[in-house]
Design a protein around this motif. Structure first.
Motif, mmCIF file in Angstrom:
data_model
loop_
_atom_site.group_PDB
_atom_site.id
_atom_site.type_symbol
_atom_site.label_atom_id
_atom_site.label_comp_id
_atom_site.label_asym_id
_atom_site.label_seq_id
_atom_site.Cartn_x
_atom_site.Cartn_y
_atom_site.Cartn_z
ATOM 1 N N LYS A 47 0.722 -1.261 -0.185
ATOM 2 C CA LYS A 47 0.174 -0.122 0.129
ATOM 3 C C LYS A 47 0.837 1.322 0.152
ATOM 4 N N LEU A 48 0.394 1.958 -0.992
ATOM 5 C CA LEU A 48 1.054 3.217 -0.650
ATOM 6 C C LEU A 48 0.124 4.312 -0.212
ATOM 7 N N ARG A 49 -0.265 5.211 0.683
ATOM 8 C CA ARG A 49 -0.529 5.958 1.666
ATOM 9 C C ARG A 49 0.029 7.363 1.282
ATOM 10 N N LYS A 50 -1.158 8.303 0.920
ATOM 11 C CA LYS A 50 -1.126 10.142 0.826
ATOM 12 C C LYS A 50 -0.294 9.918 2.453
ATOM 13 N N ALA A 51 0.105 9.982 3.244
ATOM 14 C CA ALA A 51 0.485 10.545 4.594
ATOM 15 C C ALA A 51 1.749 11.220 4.976
ATOM 16 N N PRO A 52 2.117 12.387 5.129
ATOM 17 C CA PRO A 52 3.474 13.051 5.150
ATOM 18 C C PRO A 52 4.456 12.086 6.690
ATOM 19 N N TRP A 53 5.229 12.102 6.249
ATOM 20 C CA TRP A 53 6.224 10.827 7.362
ATOM 21 C C TRP A 53 7.687 11.815 7.482
ATOM 22 N N LYS A 54 8.160 11.223 8.635
ATOM 23 C CA LYS A 54 9.729 12.388 9.050
ATOM 24 C C LYS A 54 10.402 11.103 8.611
ATOM 25 N N VAL A 55 11.531 11.588 7.333
ATOM 26 C CA VAL A 55 12.381 10.488 7.059
ATOM 27 C C VAL A 55 13.636 10.729 8.603
ATOM 28 N N PRO A 56 14.126 10.006 9.536
ATOM 29 C CA PRO A 56 15.279 10.174 9.581
ATOM 30 C C PRO A 56 16.464 10.431 9.636
ATOM 31 N N ASP A 57 17.378 11.434 10.377
ATOM 32 C CA ASP A 57 17.962 12.630 10.161
ATOM 33 C C ASP A 57 19.523 10.795 9.811
ATOM 34 N N TYR A 58 19.401 9.913 10.401
ATOM 35 C CA TYR A 58 20.457 9.248 10.414
ATOM 36 C C TYR A 58 19.449 7.555 11.122
ATOM 37 N N PHE A 59 20.401 6.403 10.144
ATOM 38 C CA PHE A 59 19.792 4.949 11.112
ATOM 39 C C PHE A 59 21.350 4.584 11.855
ATOM 40 N N SER A 60 20.449 3.934 13.422
ATOM 41 C CA SER A 60 21.942 4.353 13.969
ATOM 42 C C SER A 60 22.608 2.521 14.094
ATOM 43 N N PHE A 61 23.691 1.973 14.123
ATOM 44 C CA PHE A 61 24.302 0.465 14.171
ATOM 45 C C PHE A 61 25.184 0.569 15.000
ATOM 46 N N PRO A 62 25.794 -0.938 15.466
ATOM 47 C CA PRO A 62 26.745 -1.069 16.429
ATOM 48 C C PRO A 62 28.373 -0.242 15.004
ATOM 49 N N PHE A 63 28.010 -0.682 14.265
ATOM 50 C CA PHE A 63 29.367 -0.142 13.253
ATOM 51 C C PHE A 63 29.110 1.363 13.238
ATOM 52 N N GLY A 64 28.322 1.671 13.469
ATOM 53 C CA GLY A 64 27.727 3.423 12.890
ATOM 54 C C GLY A 64 26.713 3.602 12.293
ATOM 55 N N ASP A 65 26.981 5.157 11.563
ATOM 56 C CA ASP A 65 25.128 4.976 11.229
ATOM 57 C C ASP A 65 25.228 5.169 9.691
ATOM 58 N N ILE A 66 24.318 5.473 9.159
ATOM 59 C CA ILE A 66 24.127 5.540 7.629
ATOM 60 C C ILE A 66 23.097 6.526 7.312
ATOM 61 N N VAL A 67 23.341 7.576 6.711
ATOM 62 C CA VAL A 67 23.049 9.099 6.607
ATOM 63 C C VAL A 67 21.326 8.334 5.136
ATOM 64 N N PRO A 68 19.923 8.647 5.310
ATOM 65 C CA PRO A 68 19.826 7.678 4.229
ATOM 66 C C PRO A 68 19.364 9.530 3.186
ATOM 67 N N MET A 69 19.068 9.583 1.932
ATOM 68 C CA MET A 69 18.206 10.173 1.140
ATOM 69 C C MET A 69 17.315 11.064 1.281
ATOM 70 N N TYR A 70 16.805 12.276 1.767
ATOM 71 C CA TYR A 70 15.732 13.263 2.077
ATOM 72 C C TYR A 70 16.533 13.138 3.617
ATOM 73 N N ALA A 71 16.812 12.975 4.127
ATOM 74 C CA ALA A 71 17.507 13.007 5.508
ATOM 75 C C ALA A 71 16.861 14.347 6.110
ATOM 76 N N GLY A 72 16.077 13.682 7.611
ATOM 77 C CA GLY A 72 15.406 15.030 7.584
ATOM 78 C C GLY A 72 14.367 15.230 7.461
ATOM 79 N N GLU A 73 14.375 15.071 5.662
ATOM 80 C CA GLU A 73 13.197 15.434 5.571
ATOM 81 C C GLU A 73 11.356 15.564 5.555
ATOM 82 N N THR A 74 9.952 16.020 4.864
ATOM 83 C CA THR A 74 9.276 15.246 4.765
ATOM 84 C C THR A 74 8.528 14.939 3.502
#
Ligand SMILES: NC(=O)N[C@@H](CC(=O)O)C(=O)O
Ligand SMILES: [Zn+2]
Ligand SMILES: [Zn+2]
Length: 378
Positions: free
Chosen positions: A343-370
């Motif tokens: 399903k694709l729903r038109k409902a705004p959500w905020k992309v995380p600034d980064y994903f944190s893992f034991p080895f470090g962080d990964i920053v996604p595309m559109y980080a921090g944006e809605t």
């Protein structure tokens, strides 16, 4: 409802505000919509290995049923035996509740043999052979130095075995401007290749230019196709320098001018069967992106479907989205379309600034944006 054959719409109601005044002007401020589509596949994905694989795989498995898994590991996946072992480590990392299936690829080198191609096809687990021109992109140092001289018998065998060639379509010569590398690759490699081997299936990966669109459209349908990423549909090369250097928008092929972005949007939203979804999601630890010599690759698996929906909505072509995400890819590869839905729903959500893992962080595309669209399992 997730059982229908085709994409279905559900209007979840409109939000209407009364702007007051004489005649009480009412204005539609948003429409909540839900679209149910056949579950997509990702026809170009970097899953990496080890702890990075375990970290990123759940994001892909949440939205995509299958993915063509890129072989540019260190060391690269150059044999069927290595692809089988890599596949097993991917299978171990798949979340329990997921139906995700990895489709493996081989990394073409100057010394790949036609026998290896026969083995790959026979295994039933290898779906393509990837051409990285040596030096063109991340982990391409073992790639091909001269395709026609060193790999022609292998290409003939691939044509014979109906095993597609997947190409990183850029030359790596230092005398060719980085913004022209795709164009020169088309002229010097792809055009002669389709002339010499018209039966060979070729996927031009992550296309970035109007020239690539034109080339793909000029070829015989069903033999040459292209994958398209969210970043090349949404960003132009200004995004590399907006407010300062933006390492998380750096990928290869590098972002191009706005006219090229528009040509790619027109191509994918036209309904043509020659273009399909390939995220090129390419995770790198934050420290390898935010440093003096940051590496190429954008991590987009968690946001890709939402961003493709945004592109198609903005082009007024949401009715063409499902073919691009879920039909054109399997049709080209001669695989069945998925039965599962998403399903694709038109409902705004905020992309995380980064994903944190034991080895470090990964920053996604559109980080921090809605983002407007949310992808939900069915
Ligand atoms: N796209 C990228 O910028 N990087 C990819 C390699 C590739 O697909 O070219 C990677 O493996 O990081
Ligand atoms: Zn590439
Ligand atoms: Zn890639």
């Amino acid at each position: 409802m997730c059982s229908e054959e085709r994409a279905t719409w559900r209007d979840l109601g409109a939000v209407i505000v009364d702007c007051g005044g004489q005649g009480s002007v009412k204005r539609l401020i948003s429409i909540k919509m839900e679209l149910t589509i056949t579950q997509p596949d990702d026809w170009h994905l970097h899953l990496r290995d080890g702890s990075l694989l375990e970290a990123v795989l759940p994001h892909s498995a949440k939205h995509f049923a299958r993915a063509i898994v890129m072989p540019n590991l260190k060391p690269p996946i150059t044999t069927t035996a290595a692809a089988v072992t890599y596949r097993e480590s991917i299978l171990k990392a798949i979340p329990k509740d997921s139906n995700f299936t990895p489709l493996m690829t081989l990394y073409l080198t100057d010394v790949t043999t036609p026998d290896e191609i026969k083995l790959a096809k026979k295994s039933g687990l290898v779906y393509g052979v990837k051409l990285y021109p040596a030096g063109a992109t991340t982990n391409s140092q073992d790639g091909v130095t001269d395709l026609f001289r060193n790999c022609f018998s292998v290409l003939e065998e691939m044509s014979e075995q109906n095993l597609p060639l997947l190409v990183h379509g850029e030359v790596a010569n230092s005398d060719v401007d980085i913004f022209d590398r795709e164009n020169v690759f088309i002229e010097t490699i792809l055009e002669p290749l389709v002339q010499k081997l018209p039966q060979l299936k070729v996927v031009m990966e992550h296309i970035t230019t109007a020239d690539a669109v034109k080339f793909v459209e000029s070829c015989k349908e069903g033999y040459v196709a292209a994958t398209v990423t969210p970043q090349h549909l949404l960003l132009n090369r200004n995004a590399l320098f907006q407010g300062g250097l933006q390492p998380h928008n750096y990928c290869l092929p590098v972002l191009k001018r706005e006219i090229h972005r528009q040509a790619i949007v027109s191509a994918v939203t036209s309904g043509s069967k020659r273009f399909f979804l390939g995220t090129d999601s390419a995770p790198h630890d934050r420290h390898k992106k935010e440093c003096a010599c940051g590496c190429a690759g954008i991590y987009n698996s968690p946001v890709a479907l939402s961003l493709y929906a945004k592109v198609f909505e903005e082009a007024g072509a949401l009715d063409k989205l499902e073919a691009f995400t879920s039909f054109n890819g399997p049709d080209f590869y001669g695989l069945p379309r998925n039965k599962s839905k998403i399903k694709l729903r038109k409902a705004p959500w905020k992309v995380p600034d980064y994903f944190s893992f034991p080895f470090g962080d990964i920053v996604p595309m559109y980080a921090g944006e809605t983002i407007e669209w949310e992808a939900l399992p069915c």
